[in-house]
Write a protein that holds these residues in place. Structure first.
Motif, mmCIF file in Angstrom:
data_model
loop_
_atom_site.group_PDB
_atom_site.id
_atom_site.type_symbol
_atom_site.label_atom_id
_atom_site.label_comp_id
_atom_site.label_asym_id
_atom_site.label_seq_id
_atom_site.Cartn_x
_atom_site.Cartn_y
_atom_site.Cartn_z
ATOM 1 N N LEU A 132 198.002 17.936 78.507
ATOM 2 C CA LEU A 132 198.064 19.288 78.633
ATOM 3 C C LEU A 132 197.303 20.299 77.298
ATOM 4 N N MET A 133 198.289 20.777 76.865
ATOM 5 C CA MET A 133 198.018 21.473 75.698
ATOM 6 C C MET A 133 197.171 20.682 74.499
ATOM 7 N N ARG A 134 197.082 19.538 74.396
ATOM 8 C CA ARG A 134 196.632 18.903 72.996
ATOM 9 C C ARG A 134 195.382 18.353 74.007
ATOM 10 N N ILE A 135 194.894 18.906 75.215
ATOM 11 C CA ILE A 135 193.244 18.551 75.874
ATOM 12 C C ILE A 135 193.126 20.153 75.284
ATOM 13 N N GLY A 136 193.605 21.405 75.580
ATOM 14 C CA GLY A 136 193.139 22.296 75.013
ATOM 15 C C GLY A 136 193.283 22.936 73.751
ATOM 16 N N GLU A 137 193.710 21.662 73.218
ATOM 17 C CA GLU A 137 193.509 22.272 71.610
ATOM 18 C C GLU A 137 192.104 21.206 71.114
ATOM 19 N N GLY A 138 191.571 20.672 71.944
ATOM 20 C CA GLY A 138 190.108 19.620 71.193
ATOM 21 C C GLY A 138 190.888 18.261 71.495
ATOM 22 N N PHE A 139 192.204 17.678 71.684
ATOM 23 C CA PHE A 139 192.104 16.202 71.317
ATOM 24 C C PHE A 139 191.479 15.543 72.261
ATOM 25 N N ALA A 140 189.866 15.148 72.374
ATOM 26 C CA ALA A 140 189.005 14.033 73.011
ATOM 27 C C ALA A 140 190.042 13.182 74.293
ATOM 28 N N MET A 141 190.839 12.240 73.137
ATOM 29 C CA MET A 141 191.033 11.064 73.412
ATOM 30 C C MET A 141 192.649 11.326 74.574
ATOM 31 N N GLN A 142 192.477 13.300 74.616
ATOM 32 C CA GLN A 142 193.845 13.119 75.542
ATOM 33 C C GLN A 142 193.454 13.009 76.921
ATOM 34 N N GLY A 143 191.988 13.127 76.626
ATOM 35 C CA GLY A 143 191.380 13.163 78.212
ATOM 36 C C GLY A 143 191.502 12.234 79.126
ATOM 37 N N VAL A 144 191.355 10.856 78.370
ATOM 38 C CA VAL A 144 191.644 9.718 79.094
ATOM 39 C C VAL A 144 193.028 9.961 79.512
ATOM 40 N N ALA A 145 193.944 9.917 78.547
ATOM 41 C CA ALA A 145 195.824 9.956 79.093
ATOM 42 C C ALA A 145 195.911 10.831 80.120
ATOM 43 N N PHE A 146 194.795 11.803 80.094
ATOM 44 C CA PHE A 146 195.235 12.753 81.407
ATOM 45 C C PHE A 146 194.772 12.069 82.653
ATOM 46 N N PHE A 147 193.368 11.213 82.625
ATOM 47 C CA PHE A 147 192.327 10.825 83.806
ATOM 48 C C PHE A 147 193.301 9.516 84.541
ATOM 49 N N GLY A 148 194.220 8.793 83.621
ATOM 50 C CA GLY A 148 194.857 7.916 83.406
ATOM 51 C C GLY A 148 196.249 8.016 84.494
ATOM 52 N N LEU A 149 197.003 9.313 84.013
ATOM 53 C CA LEU A 149 197.823 9.874 84.504
ATOM 54 C C LEU A 149 197.905 10.571 86.170
ATOM 55 N N VAL A 150 196.219 10.782 86.412
ATOM 56 C CA VAL A 150 195.933 11.495 87.677
ATOM 57 C C VAL A 150 195.547 10.370 88.808
ATOM 58 N N VAL A 151 194.582 9.114 88.260
ATOM 59 C CA VAL A 151 194.784 7.384 88.743
ATOM 60 C C VAL A 151 196.035 7.154 89.576
ATOM 61 N N GLY A 152 197.124 7.500 88.118
ATOM 62 C CA GLY A 152 198.563 6.524 88.671
ATOM 63 C C GLY A 152 198.959 7.273 89.697
ATOM 64 N N ALA A 153 199.157 9.235 89.632
ATOM 65 C CA ALA A 153 200.062 9.545 89.979
ATOM 66 C C ALA A 153 199.628 9.653 91.736
ATOM 67 N N VAL A 154 198.196 9.474 91.823
ATOM 68 C CA VAL A 154 197.466 9.508 93.247
ATOM 69 C C VAL A 154 197.151 7.821 93.724
ATOM 70 N N LEU A 155 197.643 6.665 93.281
ATOM 71 C CA LEU A 155 198.181 5.711 93.243
ATOM 72 C C LEU A 155 199.320 5.469 93.334
ATOM 73 N N GLY A 156 200.509 6.146 92.918
ATOM 74 C CA GLY A 156 202.152 6.154 93.791
ATOM 75 C C GLY A 156 202.029 6.754 94.743
ATOM 76 N N GLU A 157 201.509 8.166 94.491
ATOM 77 C CA GLU A 157 201.432 8.271 96.150
ATOM 78 C C GLU A 157 201.212 8.118 97.271
ATOM 79 N N ARG A 158 199.899 6.876 97.603
ATOM 80 C CA ARG A 158 199.642 6.478 98.249
ATOM 81 C C ARG A 158 200.405 5.085 98.996
ATOM 82 N N SER A 159 200.467 4.522 97.424
ATOM 83 C CA SER A 159 201.749 3.007 97.974
ATOM 84 C C SER A 159 203.088 3.842 98.261
#
Length: 209
Positions: A132-159
């Motif tokens: 989150l900190m690096r997204i705020g600093e403008g690192f675009a690739m961290q947005g991909v990591a954040f997307f994976g974090l959200v998807v993983g959290a949702v899948l983990g909660e559902r399963s």
């Protein structure tokens, strides 16, 4: 060029401070509670960005480069959190205020999930707060990591129920219920001090200090 860039950055900083101040004033007209939460979030983000605090670095740096400053900072954070939680719990008991604690059960899936999350943090180059900190600093690739974090959290909660049924669970343990508050505090602080000394010794050994 350097002086011009410095003054330009100063103007941006001043403008951002004015914008945040106006936003806080507007939020205060809607909800004081929301304003306090927003101000706390901004403050935490500022501290994280300036301190470069990241759980990945705290766990990875001792192995890769032998540095343990962030590791010791993390241990200090745990110590402050333990003492703060004990103080809040003691104050609540003195005022007969019930505390609702979430002591979750443990299982093999807890260990597997922790290992997968740790590997993912290293591959992504940051923990949740670091991303989150690096997204705020403008690192675009961290947005991909954040997307994976959200998807993983949702899948983990559902399963989660499936994994609990597959591996089974053991009841969670709340040490103050077993040992009492004072012995628990002594044990935990002693363990943190021992880990602090171990981390300091490891850095001295690796870097020859």
């Amino acid at each position: 060029m350097g002086t011009n860039a410095f003054h330009s950055q100063q103007k941006w900083n001043l403008g951002f401070i004015v914008f945040l101040s106006l936003l806080l004033v507007l939020l205060a007209q809607i909800s004081i509670h929301l304003t306090l939460i927003f101000a706390l979030g901004i403050s935490l983000g500022f501290v994280l960005q300036k301190s470069r605090f990241c759980l990945v670095s705290a766990l990875r740096d001792p192995i890769l480069i032998g540095m343990t400053q962030l590791t010791r900072a993390f241990l200090l954070l745990l110590g402050i959190s333990i003492l703060g939680f004990a103080l809040v719990s003691w104050g609540a008991s003195q005022r007969n205020i019930p505390l609702i604690l979430n002591v979750f059960p443990l299982g093999v899936h807890t260990v597997v999930g922790g290992l997968l999350f740790g590997i993912g943090m290293v591959l992504a180059g940051g923990c949740s707060t670091g991303i989150l900190m690096r997204i705020g600093e403008g690192f675009a690739m961290q947005g991909v990591a954040f997307f994976g974090l959200v998807v993983g959290a949702v899948l983990g909660e559902r399963s989660l129920i499936y994994w609990r049924n597959l591996f089974g669970e053991w009841p969670g343990i709340f040490l103050p219920d077993l040992l009492g508050w004072v012995p628990t505090l002594i044990l935990e602080i002693a363990m943190l001090v021992a880990l602090w000394q171990l981390a300091k010794w490891w850095q001295n050994k690796q870097l020859g200090e």
